[in-house]
Scaffold this active site. Structure first.
Site, PDB file in Angstrom:
ATOM      1  N   ASN A 108      33.767  35.049  41.435  1.00  0.00           N
ATOM      2  CA  ASN A 108      33.707  36.171  42.379  1.00  0.00           C
ATOM      3  C   ASN A 108      34.856  37.162  42.241  1.00  0.00           C
ATOM      4  O   ASN A 108      34.994  38.072  43.054  1.00  0.00           O
ATOM      5  CB  ASN A 108      33.647  35.641  43.818  1.00  0.00           C
ATOM      6  CG  ASN A 108      32.588  34.580  43.982  1.00  0.00           C
ATOM      7  OD1 ASN A 108      32.913  33.417  44.184  1.00  0.00           O
ATOM      8  ND2 ASN A 108      31.331  34.953  43.819  1.00  0.00           N
ATOM      9  N   VAL A 115      37.193  42.149  43.607  1.00  0.00           N
ATOM     10  CA  VAL A 115      36.784  40.995  44.393  1.00  0.00           C
ATOM     11  C   VAL A 115      35.373  41.210  44.932  1.00  0.00           C
ATOM     12  O   VAL A 115      35.065  42.265  45.491  1.00  0.00           O
ATOM     13  CB  VAL A 115      37.747  40.785  45.584  1.00  0.00           C
ATOM     14  CG1 VAL A 115      37.329  39.587  46.423  1.00  0.00           C
ATOM     15  CG2 VAL A 115      39.181  40.624  45.096  1.00  0.00           C
ATOM     16  N   CYS A 116      34.523  40.209  44.764  1.00  0.00           N
ATOM     17  CA  CYS A 116      33.170  40.256  45.297  1.00  0.00           C
ATOM     18  C   CYS A 116      33.144  39.429  46.578  1.00  0.00           C
ATOM     19  O   CYS A 116      33.068  38.204  46.539  1.00  0.00           O
ATOM     20  CB  CYS A 116      32.180  39.694  44.274  1.00  0.00           C
ATOM     21  SG  CYS A 116      30.482  39.809  44.827  1.00  0.00           S
ATOM     22  N   LEU A 117      33.298  40.119  47.692  1.00  0.00           N
ATOM     23  CA  LEU A 117      33.259  39.477  49.005  1.00  0.00           C
ATOM     24  C   LEU A 117      32.427  40.390  49.896  1.00  0.00           C
ATOM     25  O   LEU A 117      32.788  41.553  50.093  1.00  0.00           O
ATOM     26  CB  LEU A 117      34.690  39.307  49.542  1.00  0.00           C
ATOM     27  CG  LEU A 117      34.863  38.577  50.865  1.00  0.00           C
ATOM     28  CD1 LEU A 117      34.360  37.136  50.763  1.00  0.00           C
ATOM     29  CD2 LEU A 117      36.328  38.578  51.288  1.00  0.00           C
TER      30      LEU A 117
END
Length: 187
Positions: A108, A115-117
């Protein structure tokens, strides 16, 4: 009516001058709504003991800070990961920009630190706060998610071969190559 408005502006100007003189001639900077909200968020932080917050530009620049996360469980146990936060003056109506400054092998987080959030993107709502984001980042290290990846190679290895993924994470954290990418030591 205009005469009253002009007098009002002169009174406001005089009050500002008096405030500056009382402040040693330094103009008083008006805080944006985002700064006020961020100040409130920071004062109410309840961080996990494995997370710390620092202000590299000093306490006068609340809109730019760093958070260090040291997971105490999972694949990333013992590593230290540094994130930079850039907060917009229109916060909380816009999510902070968060980057991982530590190069990490993670499904992620890509190799450039993006950042993949979900709460930093489509699921951001003004009721969320800095505490929520930090817990979300912490959760990425305790429960990496291969279903919403930025690093597709790491995601595929986590999904198809968790033991190899664990080995790759350890190699990256101790300072070494995973595939063609070198990762500096972060443990």
């Amino acid at each position: 009516m205009t005469g009253a408005m002009i007098r009002l502006f002169k009174v406001k100007e005089k009050q500002r001058e008096l405030a500056e003189n009382a402040n040693g001639g330094v103009p008083i900077k008006k805080q944006s709504a985002g700064e006020l909200r961020l100040h409130k968020d920071i004062s109410e932080l309840n961080l996990p003991k494995s997370c710390t917050m620092t202000f590299p530009n000093g306490k006068d620049d609340l809109m730019s800070f760093e958070v260090s996360i040291r997971p105490d469980e999972g694949y990333y146990f013992g590593g230290t990961f540094l994130f930079s936060f850039q907060v917009s003056p229109i916060y909380p109506h816009e999510a902070p920009k968060v980057k991982c400054k530590t190069k990490v092998y993670h499904p992620n987080i890509d190799l450039e630190g993006n950042v993949c959030l979900n709460i930093l993107r489509e699921d951001w709502k003004p009721v969320l706060n800095i505490n929520t984001i930090i817990y979300g980042l912490y959760h990425l290290f305790t429960e990496p998610n291969y279903e919403d990846p930025l690093n597709h190679d790491a995601a595929a290895v986590l999904r198809d071969n968790p033991k190899m993924f664990e080995s790759n994470v350890r190699r990256a954290m101790t300072g070494g190559y995973v595939g063609q990418s070198f990762f500096p030591r972060c443990i």
